[in-house]
Scaffold this motif. Structure first.
Motif, PDB file in Angstrom:
ATOM      1  N   ALA A  92      -3.624   0.625  -4.273  1.00 43.27           N
ATOM      2  CA  ALA A  92      -3.199  -0.479  -3.256  1.00 43.27           C
ATOM      3  C   ALA A  92      -3.735  -1.753  -4.039  1.00 43.27           C
ATOM      4  O   ALA A  92      -2.982  -2.875  -4.132  1.00 43.27           O
ATOM      5  N   ALA A  93      -5.102  -1.900  -4.475  1.00 41.27           N
ATOM      6  CA  ALA A  93      -5.777  -2.811  -5.178  1.00 41.27           C
ATOM      7  C   ALA A  93      -4.836  -3.416  -6.422  1.00 41.27           C
ATOM      8  O   ALA A  93      -4.891  -4.434  -6.987  1.00 41.27           O
ATOM      9  N   GLN A  94      -4.143  -2.299  -6.941  1.00 41.45           N
ATOM     10  CA  GLN A  94      -3.354  -2.445  -8.284  1.00 41.45           C
ATOM     11  C   GLN A  94      -2.137  -2.824  -7.946  1.00 41.45           C
ATOM     12  O   GLN A  94      -1.381  -3.152  -8.609  1.00 41.45           O
ATOM     13  N   GLY A  95      -1.740  -3.078  -6.584  1.00 41.39           N
ATOM     14  CA  GLY A  95      -0.454  -3.428  -6.443  1.00 41.39           C
ATOM     15  C   GLY A  95       0.859  -2.405  -6.052  1.00 41.39           C
ATOM     16  O   GLY A  95       1.938  -2.622  -5.794  1.00 41.39           O
ATOM     17  N   TYR A  96       0.192  -1.053  -6.133  1.00 44.32           N
ATOM     18  CA  TYR A  96       0.976   0.139  -5.791  1.00 44.32           C
ATOM     19  C   TYR A  96       1.202   0.226  -4.268  1.00 44.32           C
ATOM     20  O   TYR A  96       0.383   0.033  -3.443  1.00 44.32           O
ATOM     21  N   GLN A 105     -11.364   4.395 -13.289  1.00 47.72           N
ATOM     22  CA  GLN A 105     -10.581   3.813 -14.182  1.00 47.72           C
ATOM     23  C   GLN A 105      -9.633   4.479 -15.213  1.00 47.72           C
ATOM     24  O   GLN A 105      -8.803   4.393 -15.620  1.00 47.72           O
ATOM     25  N   ARG A 143      -5.960   5.376  -2.089  1.00 48.92           N
ATOM     26  CA  ARG A 143      -5.242   4.513  -1.572  1.00 48.92           C
ATOM     27  C   ARG A 143      -5.812   3.219  -1.667  1.00 48.92           C
ATOM     28  O   ARG A 143      -5.030   2.177  -2.075  1.00 48.92           O
ATOM     29  N   ILE A 144      -6.986   2.882  -1.508  1.00 52.78           N
ATOM     30  CA  ILE A 144      -7.686   1.601  -1.720  1.00 52.78           C
ATOM     31  C   ILE A 144      -7.460   1.091  -3.054  1.00 52.78           C
ATOM     32  O   ILE A 144      -7.160  -0.188  -3.345  1.00 52.78           O
ATOM     33  N   SER A 145      -7.841   1.985  -3.884  1.00 60.78           N
ATOM     34  CA  SER A 145      -7.708   1.743  -5.368  1.00 60.78           C
ATOM     35  C   SER A 145      -6.491   1.448  -5.930  1.00 60.78           C
ATOM     36  O   SER A 145      -6.304   0.466  -6.673  1.00 60.78           O
TER      37      SER A 145
END
Length: 230
Positions: A26-30, A110, A22-24
């Protein structure tokens, strides 16, 4: 997060994995939504209309392979399997069941994000599932796999539901016999039209649908079947 951000549904029973993803993501804008069980995941897949589904196979209430098969009965939403099961047989089974990609745990974030981006690029607009389809008094509720006529629930077998769900997803359009057989019985059964005739016959009987004067399912002779448009 922008208003047109892609929605990703995570179906995984491990809270730590869900939090990390979730954090990863959300950090990409999803926009991220979560489910800890297969049943909740199926409901969310229909109700939330995600752009991508990330699916663990080891769920507490049902196997992820079953979740995948049931999603594929009515939706072509991209599915990325994320699982500790690293065997070739498990991967082949998931891909045959309709998975678009398969990543084994532990994984590099990644690489995971790159695969998410690739699947979202490949997905076509308009493939998100509908929560329900209604044709007159007939309602197909994909979230809870329920079918009702005039408010009365109709009990269907797995194959009967699969056929009706596929017709409902293409309401008003002809779905060929070969497509139904390939998607529901598998590619080795595309010539076994008698399987389909029997299931459609039982389905019509349960829906009280007269084939000579159909309310719901009409036959396109030699081609396939059509669920009347709403």
């Amino acid at each position: 997060m922008t208003s047109n951000a892609s929605t990703i549904l995570l179906i995984d029973d491990e809270p730590q994995i869900r939090k990390f993803l979730r954090i990863s993501l959300a950090a990409q804008g999803y926009h991220v939504i979560e489910a800890a069980t297969g049943g909740d995941g199926l409901a969310q897949a229909a109700l939330a209309k995600p752009d991508l589904l990330v699916l663990d196979l080891g769920l507490p209430d049902m196997d992820g392979q079953q979740v995948l098969s049931e999603v594929r009965e009515w939706s072509q939403v991209p599915v990325l399997v994320l699982s500790v099961r690293a065997g070739e047989g498990e991967k082949v089974k998931a891909l045959d069941n309709g998975a678009n990609d398969y990543v084994t745990k532990p994984f590099g974030i990644q690489e995971f994000l790159a695969r998410v981006r690739a699947l979202l690029r490949q997905s076509q607009a308009g493939e998100s599932p509908q929560a329900t389809v209604s044709v007159g008094p007939l309602t197909v509720d994909f979230a809870y796999r329920r079918v009702s006529v005039e408010g009365v629930e109709v009990s269907l077998t797995r194959k009967e539901y699969a056929v009706l769900a596929q017709l409902a997803q293409h309401a008003g359009r002809v779905v060929t016999q070969q497509q139904l057989l390939k998607d529901i019985w598998g590619p080795t059964h595309v010539e076994d039209t008698h399987y389909l005739r029997v299931v459609v016959g039982h389905l019509r009987a349960k829906l009280a649908d007269d084939p000579a004067n159909p309310r719901f399912i009409s036959t396109e002779a030699g081609v396939g079947y059509r669920l009347q448009s709403a």
